[in-house]
Design a protein around this motif. Structure first.
Motif, PDB file in Angstrom:
ATOM      1  N   GLY A   1      49.012  18.015  31.577  1.00  0.00           N
ATOM      2  CA  GLY A   1      50.005  18.447  30.608  1.00  0.00           C
ATOM      3  C   GLY A   1      51.443  18.233  31.018  1.00  0.00           C
ATOM      4  N   ASP A   2      51.670  17.600  32.177  1.00  0.00           N
ATOM      5  CA  ASP A   2      53.055  17.316  32.570  1.00  0.00           C
ATOM      6  C   ASP A   2      53.688  16.265  31.658  1.00  0.00           C
ATOM      7  OD1 ASP A   2      53.125  19.174  34.635  1.00  0.00           O
ATOM      8  OD2 ASP A   2      52.413  17.726  36.124  1.00  0.00           O
ATOM      9  N   THR A   3      52.901  15.268  31.269  1.00  0.00           N
ATOM     10  CA  THR A   3      53.371  14.247  30.338  1.00  0.00           C
ATOM     11  C   THR A   3      52.292  14.006  29.291  1.00  0.00           C
ATOM     12  OG1 THR A   3      52.491  12.418  31.662  1.00  0.00           O
ATOM     13  CG2 THR A   3      54.771  13.083  32.102  1.00  0.00           C
ATOM     14  N   TRP A   4      52.717  13.435  28.177  1.00  0.00           N
ATOM     15  CA  TRP A   4      51.803  13.207  27.058  1.00  0.00           C
ATOM     16  C   TRP A   4      51.927  11.780  26.579  1.00  0.00           C
ATOM     17  CZ3 TRP A   4      48.244  16.745  25.711  1.00  0.00           C
ATOM     18  CH2 TRP A   4      48.413  18.019  26.253  1.00  0.00           C
ATOM     19  N   GLY A   5      50.795  11.208  26.194  1.00  0.00           N
ATOM     20  CA  GLY A   5      50.771   9.852  25.665  1.00  0.00           C
ATOM     21  C   GLY A   5      51.271   9.809  24.240  1.00  0.00           C
ATOM     22  N   ASN A   6      51.224   8.628  23.650  1.00  0.00           N
ATOM     23  CA  ASN A   6      51.676   8.433  22.286  1.00  0.00           C
ATOM     24  C   ASN A   6      50.730   9.097  21.291  1.00  0.00           C
ATOM     25  OD1 ASN A   6      53.890   6.910  23.096  1.00  0.00           O
ATOM     26  ND2 ASN A   6      52.717   5.018  23.054  1.00  0.00           N
ATOM     27  N   TYR A   7      51.270   9.474  20.161  1.00  0.00           N
ATOM     28  CA  TYR A   7      50.515  10.076  19.076  1.00  0.00           C
ATOM     29  C   TYR A   7      49.528   9.057  18.505  1.00  0.00           C
ATOM     30  CZ  TYR A   7      49.633  12.120  14.473  1.00  0.00           C
ATOM     31  OH  TYR A   7      49.042  12.635  13.362  1.00  0.00           O
ATOM     32  N   LYS A   8      48.283   9.523  18.264  1.00  0.00           N
ATOM     33  CA  LYS A   8      47.278   8.701  17.597  1.00  0.00           C
ATOM     34  C   LYS A   8      46.794   9.447  16.369  1.00  0.00           C
ATOM     35  CE  LYS A   8      45.077   6.720  21.712  1.00  0.00           C
ATOM     36  NZ  LYS A   8      43.774   6.610  22.381  1.00  0.00           N
ATOM     37  N   ARG A   9      46.718   8.736  15.259  1.00  0.00           N
ATOM     38  CA  ARG A   9      46.156   9.315  14.038  1.00  0.00           C
ATOM     39  C   ARG A   9      44.645   9.372  14.199  1.00  0.00           C
ATOM     40  NH1 ARG A   9      47.156   6.622   8.180  1.00  0.00           N
ATOM     41  NH2 ARG A   9      49.006   7.934   8.108  1.00  0.00           N
ATOM     42  N   VAL A  10      44.060  10.541  13.955  1.00  0.00           N
ATOM     43  CA  VAL A  10      42.614  10.727  14.001  1.00  0.00           C
ATOM     44  C   VAL A  10      42.021  10.471  12.619  1.00  0.00           C
ATOM     45  CG1 VAL A  10      40.774  12.436  14.314  1.00  0.00           C
ATOM     46  CG2 VAL A  10      42.643  12.288  15.966  1.00  0.00           C
ATOM     47  N   CYS A  11      42.550  11.171  11.595  1.00  0.00           N
ATOM     48  CA  CYS A  11      42.015  10.979  10.250  1.00  0.00           C
ATOM     49  C   CYS A  11      43.055  11.337   9.207  1.00  0.00           C
ATOM     50  CB  CYS A  11      40.732  11.771  10.044  1.00  0.00           C
ATOM     51  SG  CYS A  11      40.891  13.552  10.128  1.00  0.00           S
ATOM     52  N   PHE A  12      42.863  10.743   8.030  1.00  0.00           N
ATOM     53  CA  PHE A  12      43.755  10.984   6.902  1.00  0.00           C
ATOM     54  C   PHE A  12      43.040  10.566   5.625  1.00  0.00           C
ATOM     55  CE2 PHE A  12      46.994   9.383   3.901  1.00  0.00           C
ATOM     56  CZ  PHE A  12      47.705  10.548   3.705  1.00  0.00           C
ATOM     57  N   ARG A  13      43.131  11.406   4.596  1.00  0.00           N
ATOM     58  CA  ARG A  13      42.620  11.072   3.268  1.00  0.00           C
ATOM     59  C   ARG A  13      43.814  11.112   2.312  1.00  0.00           C
ATOM     60  NH1 ARG A  13      37.821  10.906   0.798  1.00  0.00           N
ATOM     61  NH2 ARG A  13      36.618  12.147   2.285  1.00  0.00           N
ATOM     62  N   ASN A  14      44.089   9.988   1.650  1.00  0.00           N
ATOM     63  CA  ASN A  14      45.204   9.900   0.713  1.00  0.00           C
ATOM     64  C   ASN A  14      45.130  10.997  -0.334  1.00  0.00           C
ATOM     65  OD1 ASN A  14      46.357   7.548   1.819  1.00  0.00           O
ATOM     66  ND2 ASN A  14      44.919   6.275   0.700  1.00  0.00           N
ATOM     67  N   GLY A  15      46.266  11.690  -0.550  1.00  0.00           N
ATOM     68  CA  GLY A  15      46.357  12.700  -1.582  1.00  0.00           C
ATOM     69  C   GLY A  15      45.688  14.015  -1.240  1.00  0.00           C
ATOM     70  N   CYS A  16      45.191  14.160  -0.030  1.00  0.00           N
ATOM     71  CA  CYS A  16      44.441  15.365   0.354  1.00  0.00           C
ATOM     72  C   CYS A  16      44.999  15.971   1.634  1.00  0.00           C
ATOM     73  CB  CYS A  16      42.963  15.025   0.535  1.00  0.00           C
ATOM     74  SG  CYS A  16      42.172  14.522  -1.002  1.00  0.00           S
ATOM     75  N   ARG A  17      44.346  17.020   2.079  1.00  0.00           N
ATOM     76  CA  ARG A  17      44.790  17.749   3.258  1.00  0.00           C
ATOM     77  C   ARG A  17      43.625  17.950   4.212  1.00  0.00           C
ATOM     78  NH1 ARG A  17      44.264  22.640   4.946  1.00  0.00           N
ATOM     79  NH2 ARG A  17      45.794  23.538   6.327  1.00  0.00           N
TER      80      ARG A  17
END
Length: 175
Positions: free
Chosen positions: A19-35
């Protein structure tokens, strides 16, 4: 990035140094128009399996999204693409709320999925939800044999639930 819509995506940051440093953000999942929401990840075999609530039908319902450990979200799971699966073996009526999922793998290898639900004739409103637990196979699919740990009246609720392995033979349900 969705401050002008009700959309939400699930992402991950990884640390390899405690936890000293963190890598780049990666998208895990996404559904258009939803949550997509309330992610609960588990390593199951050689996969990262994440239980999510998906409001594709209007009400939240449990889905899993997955990737292999070696791929580690190199490609996000989008909409109904590969890697997104409806969790229950037998689909339920779209008027039933099934939100706030939680995963637990037990010593037999089977995976338990809990969620807060309006199953069993409960009114489809947030204040009527209670904990349900379904049993899946050792790859976290085909969840069935659903039970309700807490025998509550329809005007009572059990929400934001979780599961814990108390010992080799006991699962603790918390609501």
């Amino acid at each position: 990035p969705y401050d002008r819509s009700n959309e939400q995506e699930i992402g991950v940051l990884t640390s390899t140094d405690g936890g000293d440093t963190w890598g780049n953000y990666k998208r895990v999942c996404f559904r258009n128009g939803c949550r997509d929401g309330m992610p609960v990840p588990k390593i199951i075999g050689d996969e990262i399996v994440v239980a999510i609530e998906d409001n594709k039908t209007g009400y939240f319902i449990p889905y899993t999204v997955r990737t292999t450990l070696s791929e580690n979200w190199s490609q996000p799971v989008l909409n109904d693409g590969p890697g997104r699966d409806y969790s229950l073996k037998v689909p339920l009526d779209h008027g039933i709320i099934l939100g706030a999922p939680y995963l637990l793998q037990i010593p037999s290898g089977e995976v338990l999925l809990s969620y807060q639900s309006t199953q069993g004739g409960r009114p489809s409103v947030a204040s009527s939800q209670t904990m349900q637990v379904a049993i899946g196979d050792n790859t976290a699919i085909n969840f069935d044999r659903t039970t309700q740990p807490f025998p509550l009246f329809t005007n009572q609720q059990s929400t934001w639930n979780s599961l814990m392995l108390w010992d080799e033979q006991t699962v603790l349900a918390v609501g």
